[in-house]
Motif scaffolding. Sequence first.
Motif, PDB file in Angstrom:
ATOM      1  N   VAL A   1       2.316  -0.949  -1.797  1.00 39.23           N
ATOM      2  CA  VAL A   1       2.622   0.492  -1.756  1.00 39.23           C
ATOM      3  C   VAL A   1       3.994   0.744  -1.146  1.00 39.23           C
ATOM      4  N   GLU A   2       4.683   1.722  -1.687  1.00 35.88           N
ATOM      5  CA  GLU A   2       5.956   2.188  -1.121  1.00 35.88           C
ATOM      6  C   GLU A   2       5.750   3.659  -0.763  1.00 35.88           C
ATOM      7  N   PRO A   3       5.807   3.979   0.523  1.00 34.64           N
ATOM      8  CA  PRO A   3       5.633   5.375   0.917  1.00 34.64           C
ATOM      9  C   PRO A   3       6.957   6.134   0.931  1.00 34.64           C
ATOM     10  N   TYR A   4       6.911   7.377   0.535  1.00 36.71           N
ATOM     11  CA  TYR A   4       8.075   8.269   0.612  1.00 36.71           C
ATOM     12  C   TYR A   4       7.610   9.486   1.388  1.00 36.71           C
ATOM     13  N   GLU A   5       8.077   9.597   2.624  1.00 30.87           N
ATOM     14  CA  GLU A   5       7.612  10.695   3.474  1.00 30.87           C
ATOM     15  C   GLU A   5       8.481  11.914   3.194  1.00 30.87           C
ATOM     16  N   LEU A   6       8.156  12.596   2.119  1.00 31.31           N
ATOM     17  CA  LEU A   6       8.918  13.772   1.722  1.00 31.31           C
ATOM     18  C   LEU A   6       8.161  14.993   2.219  1.00 31.31           C
ATOM     19  N   SER A   7       8.849  16.100   2.313  1.00 35.62           N
ATOM     20  CA  SER A   7       8.188  17.291   2.816  1.00 35.62           C
ATOM     21  C   SER A   7       8.065  18.316   1.676  1.00 35.62           C
ATOM     22  N   PRO A   8       6.890  18.968   1.515  1.00 33.48           N
ATOM     23  CA  PRO A   8       5.680  18.835   2.328  1.00 33.48           C
ATOM     24  C   PRO A   8       4.745  17.718   1.855  1.00 33.48           C
ATOM     25  N   TRP A   9       5.088  17.030   0.799  1.00 34.91           N
ATOM     26  CA  TRP A   9       4.183  15.997   0.283  1.00 34.91           C
ATOM     27  C   TRP A   9       4.548  14.600   0.766  1.00 34.91           C
ATOM     28  N   HIS A  10       3.529  13.814   1.048  1.00 26.42           N
ATOM     29  CA  HIS A  10       3.689  12.376   1.203  1.00 26.42           C
ATOM     30  C   HIS A  10       3.517  11.812  -0.205  1.00 26.42           C
ATOM     31  N   VAL A  11       4.504  11.102  -0.674  1.00 24.38           N
ATOM     32  CA  VAL A  11       4.434  10.530  -2.020  1.00 24.38           C
ATOM     33  C   VAL A  11       4.256   9.016  -1.893  1.00 24.38           C
ATOM     34  N   TYR A  12       3.264   8.488  -2.612  1.00 22.78           N
ATOM     35  CA  TYR A  12       2.978   7.052  -2.548  1.00 22.78           C
ATOM     36  C   TYR A  12       3.042   6.442  -3.929  1.00 22.78           C
ATOM     37  N   HIS A  13       3.768   5.355  -4.021  1.00 25.20           N
ATOM     38  CA  HIS A  13       3.864   4.597  -5.268  1.00 25.20           C
ATOM     39  C   HIS A  13       3.149   3.263  -5.050  1.00 25.20           C
ATOM     40  N   PHE A  14       2.030   3.099  -5.708  1.00 24.51           N
ATOM     41  CA  PHE A  14       1.261   1.858  -5.596  1.00 24.51           C
ATOM     42  C   PHE A  14       1.497   0.984  -6.831  1.00 24.51           C
ATOM     43  N   ASP A  15       1.562  -0.316  -6.615  1.00 26.16           N
ATOM     44  CA  ASP A  15       1.515  -1.282  -7.707  1.00 26.16           C
ATOM     45  C   ASP A  15       0.479  -2.324  -7.283  1.00 26.16           C
ATOM     46  N   LEU A  16      -0.690  -2.244  -7.881  1.00 28.08           N
ATOM     47  CA  LEU A  16      -1.809  -3.077  -7.427  1.00 28.08           C
ATOM     48  C   LEU A  16      -1.938  -4.383  -8.210  1.00 28.08           C
ATOM     49  N   TYR A  17      -0.884  -4.722  -8.967  1.00 28.52           N
ATOM     50  CA  TYR A  17      -0.934  -5.923  -9.818  1.00 28.52           C
ATOM     51  C   TYR A  17      -1.389  -7.156  -9.039  1.00 28.52           C
ATOM     52  N   ARG A  18      -0.910  -7.304  -7.816  1.00 29.35           N
ATOM     53  CA  ARG A  18      -1.213  -8.499  -7.039  1.00 29.35           C
ATOM     54  C   ARG A  18      -2.390  -8.339  -6.086  1.00 29.35           C
ATOM     55  N   LEU A  19      -3.095  -7.253  -6.204  1.00 26.65           N
ATOM     56  CA  LEU A  19      -4.271  -7.052  -5.341  1.00 26.65           C
ATOM     57  C   LEU A  19      -5.381  -7.982  -5.828  1.00 26.65           C
ATOM     58  N   SER A  20      -5.881  -8.820  -4.920  1.00 27.16           N
ATOM     59  CA  SER A  20      -6.902  -9.766  -5.389  1.00 27.16           C
ATOM     60  C   SER A  20      -8.308  -9.197  -5.233  1.00 27.16           C
ATOM     61  N   ASP A  21      -8.479  -8.291  -4.268  1.00 31.07           N
ATOM     62  CA  ASP A  21      -9.811  -7.743  -4.028  1.00 31.07           C
ATOM     63  C   ASP A  21      -9.669  -6.254  -3.679  1.00 31.07           C
ATOM     64  N   PRO A  22     -10.377  -5.363  -4.367  1.00 36.36           N
ATOM     65  CA  PRO A  22     -10.249  -3.924  -4.078  1.00 36.36           C
ATOM     66  C   PRO A  22     -10.503  -3.581  -2.603  1.00 36.36           C
ATOM     67  N   GLU A  23     -11.311  -4.427  -1.928  1.00 38.48           N
ATOM     68  CA  GLU A  23     -11.616  -4.180  -0.509  1.00 38.48           C
ATOM     69  C   GLU A  23     -10.363  -4.172   0.367  1.00 38.48           C
ATOM     70  N   GLU A  24      -9.336  -4.904  -0.075  1.00 42.62           N
ATOM     71  CA  GLU A  24      -8.078  -4.936   0.691  1.00 42.62           C
ATOM     72  C   GLU A  24      -7.524  -3.533   0.894  1.00 42.62           C
ATOM     73  N   LEU A  25      -7.815  -2.655  -0.058  1.00 43.47           N
ATOM     74  CA  LEU A  25      -7.328  -1.275   0.054  1.00 43.47           C
ATOM     75  C   LEU A  25      -7.967  -0.576   1.243  1.00 43.47           C
ATOM     76  N   GLU A  26      -9.210  -0.921   1.540  1.00 44.35           N
ATOM     77  CA  GLU A  26      -9.888  -0.356   2.714  1.00 44.35           C
ATOM     78  C   GLU A  26      -9.162  -0.787   3.990  1.00 44.35           C
ATOM     79  N   TYR A  27      -8.789  -2.094   4.022  1.00 37.86           N
ATOM     80  CA  TYR A  27      -8.094  -2.605   5.222  1.00 37.86           C
ATOM     81  C   TYR A  27      -6.735  -1.946   5.388  1.00 37.86           C
TER      82      TYR A  27
END
Length: 156
Positions: free
Chosen positions: A70-96
């Motif tokens: 994830v790349e966060p962009y702390e813009l105002s008033p929105w927090h904008v997040y760009h996720f690329d989950l290609y390399r995520l091996s387990d969805p549970e990692e997102l919880e961590y």
Amino acid sequence: MNEVTLALADEQATVAMGKQLADITKQLNLDNLLVFLNGDLGAGKTTLTRGFVQGMGHNGNVKSPTYTLVEPYELSPWHVYHFDLYRLSDPEELEYMGIRDYFAQKSCSFIEWPEKGSGILPQEDLIINLQYNDTQRIITLLAVTSRGEQIINLIT
Ligand code: ADP
Ligand code: MG
């Protein structure tokens, strides 16, 4: 309308579509927005996201968060997040990673390879499919929620 298909002639057209999505988000003053991006490698998911992130007020590069997820962009008033989950091996990692906190804020998230996070990611508002056609791209936007439908109704 809950679905729209358009041709994007070149890279600039894809960036401009991302900017249009940012303008609509601001116009509707959405509290939250979750967009799933589908398409092969090189289809233009990151290019579209770049237009969105810059349209939301970020001046500068938008690099693919391939290794950081994830790349966060702390813009105002929105927090904008760009996720690329290609390399995520387990969805549970997102919880961590504390993903729930990301979506609890006034935030907009664009997620590449969302299927890698299935079962953990909340319901998306929009599904965007990008397909190759030489240097042209075919974009299909599909509304999943009423929020998604409001967006689609404003696309020109
Ligand atoms: P993805 O994130 O889906 O893997 P990228 O956005 O990183 O794809 O890459 C898209 C590539 O295709 C870029 O190199 C871009 O210059 C090229 N390209 C050519 N035509 C288009 C178009 N119409 N829209 C978006 N990208 C295009
Ligand atoms: Mg990408």
